[in-house]
Write a protein that holds these residues in place. Structure first.
Motif, short mmCIF file in Angstrom:
data_model
loop_
_atom_site.label_atom_id
_atom_site.label_comp_id
_atom_site.label_asym_id
_atom_site.label_seq_id
_atom_site.Cartn_x
_atom_site.Cartn_y
_atom_site.Cartn_z
N PRO A 38 -7.23 1.14 -3.43
CA PRO A 38 -8.21 1.71 -4.03
C PRO A 38 -8.08 1.25 -5.40
O PRO A 38 -7.26 0.79 -6.05
CB PRO A 38 -7.45 3.26 -4.22
N THR A 69 -4.52 -7.90 -1.26
CA THR A 69 -3.77 -7.81 -2.51
C THR A 69 -2.63 -8.75 -2.87
O THR A 69 -2.67 -9.21 -3.85
CB THR A 69 -3.04 -6.36 -2.47
N ASP A 85 3.47 -6.27 7.04
CA ASP A 85 2.85 -5.14 7.81
C ASP A 85 3.29 -4.97 9.01
O ASP A 85 3.90 -5.88 9.63
CB ASP A 85 1.11 -5.40 7.78
N ALA A 134 0.12 2.51 2.42
CA ALA A 134 1.08 2.52 3.44
C ALA A 134 1.87 3.62 3.36
O ALA A 134 2.27 4.11 4.29
CB ALA A 134 2.06 1.26 3.36
C1 SAM Z 1 -4.37 1.70 4.17
S1 SAM Z 1 -3.63 0.21 4.77
C2 SAM Z 1 -3.21 -0.75 3.44
C3 SAM Z 1 -4.45 -1.31 2.71
C4 SAM Z 1 -4.37 -2.02 1.35
N1 SAM Z 1 -3.06 -2.98 1.46
C5 SAM Z 1 -3.73 -0.99 0.06
O1 SAM Z 1 -3.05 -1.43 -0.86
O2 SAM Z 1 -4.22 0.20 0.23
C6 SAM Z 1 -2.04 0.75 5.25
C7 SAM Z 1 -1.16 -0.30 6.06
O3 SAM Z 1 0.02 0.11 5.90
C8 SAM Z 1 0.54 -0.54 7.35
N2 SAM Z 1 1.85 0.20 7.54
C9 SAM Z 1 1.78 1.33 8.34
N3 SAM Z 1 3.11 1.80 8.43
C10 SAM Z 1 3.73 0.84 8.00
C11 SAM Z 1 5.30 0.58 7.81
N4 SAM Z 1 6.14 1.23 8.36
N5 SAM Z 1 5.66 -0.63 7.18
C12 SAM Z 1 4.68 -1.76 6.95
N6 SAM Z 1 3.43 -1.43 6.95
C13 SAM Z 1 2.72 0.01 7.41
C14 SAM Z 1 -0.65 -0.14 8.15
O4 SAM Z 1 -0.55 -1.35 9.40
C15 SAM Z 1 -2.09 -0.59 7.36
O5 SAM Z 1 -2.04 -1.95 7.41
#
Ligand code: SAM
Length: 282
Positions: A38, A69, A85, A134
């Motif tokens: 965001p 990012t 990720d 995340a």
């Molecule tokens: C909304 S996106 C993030 C987008 C962007 N990087 C941000 O800064 O908002 C959330 C990401 O978190 C990842 N994610 C979910 N659970 C996770 C975990 N336990 N460990 C690492 N990544 C995870 C999802 O696969 C997804 O790609």
């Protein structure tokens, strides 16, 4: 089902059903969305300026998605960045983005499959841990926080850029967003998010800002959706497949747009204290 994003092996044969069966993160990786935190680049600049990152720093991004990012941090600060990720297709897509970048950036950035719940790095490794959305995707938030803390060096910074509700949303809005991303989201306000980190007492709040988000017009959303259908790797797909992509992406954005009426985002920076601090009165 696995997709070979690097050379589009599967793209020629992909079917509408396969697209419908993708998870949300697989789908945005497939259409190659530049999934920004965001506030986008403005947020990244503020994080870097307020955490004093330089070319000797080591940065970890958790939930790096399609890599935006992590790549931007390396481009601006010229430091080493690891993006992790849990979704393999997102990591494959971020590696593809990295392979298109200049050699100097390729030397600095690494993307890996891994979980924020079990970060594959030793204690006290990073000067900055960056978390975008995340934490909202993770049910066991307490375990995630302990991991964020563990891998930070003493006096290191944790930046958390999270969506929050400035107004209580209708239950259907929260249900629709949860259905799209495949995770039950919490309808927390900014103070509830802050409390998650503060009750933990591991972190000192170093910076806390709240920003409003605005819904977009239907016309603007249509233009945005059509932009994706014109991408090189999607434009020559069969019409029925493109229609499925169009329908799914439009439905996703419409649900997010409705959610944006109630949303803001918070930019928060915490610090891992190495010593306790005397109370401050005035
Ligand atoms: C909304 S996106 C993030 C987008 C962007 N990087 C941000 O800064 O908002 C959330 C990401 O978190 C990842 N994610 C979910 N659970 C996770 C975990 N336990 N460990 C690492 N990544 C995870 C999802 O696969 C997804 O790609």
């Amino acid at each position: 089902m696995k997709y070979d994003y690097s050379n589009n092996l599967m793209l020629d044969n992909i079917t509408s059903t396969q697209i419908e069966n993708m998870t949300y993160v697989e789908f945005i990786s497939f259409i190659r969305e530049t999934n920004r935190c965001p506030g986008g680049k403005n947020t990244i600049r503020k994080i870097l300026q307020n955490t004093f990152i330089n070319s000797a720093s080591k940065v970890l991004e958790l939930g790096s998605n399609t890599g935006f990012t992590s790549l931007e941090i390396a481009r601006v600060a010229k430091c080493h960045v690891v993006g992790i990720d849990v979704v393999e297709s997102a990591v494959i897509e971020s590696c593809r983005e990295l392979s298109n970048d200049v050699p100097d950036i390729q030397k600095l950035v690494k993307f890996e499959v891994g979980s924020a719940l079990n970060i594959p790095y030793p204690d006290n490794t990073f000067d900055l841990v960056v978390v975008g959305g995340a934490t909202s995707f993770i049910e066991n938030k307490q375990q995630a926080l302990e991991e964020y803390y563990r891998v930070l060096r003493p006096w290191g910074f944790l930046s958390v850029t999270n969506l929050y509700y400035h107004e209580v949303p209708p239950e259907t809005v929260v249900q629709n967003v949860s259905a799209i991303i495949g995770i039950k989201i919490e309808s927390w306000n900014a103070e509830q998010w802050l409390e998650l980190f503060n009750t933990n007492t591991l972190f000192e709040t170093y910076l806390f800002e709240k920003h409003r988000l605005n819904p977009q017009s239907s016309e603007r959303i249509s233009e945005y959706v059509e932009y994706f259908l014109k991408k090189d790797h999607l434009c020559s797909l069969p019409t029925d497949v493109k229609n499925t992509i169009r329908r799914r992406w439009r439905q996703t954005i419409d649900v997010f747009n409705e959610n944006h009426k109630y949303l803001g985002f918070m930019l928060t920076i915490f610090r891992k204290r190495a010593l306790p601090e005397e109370p401050e009165l005035f």
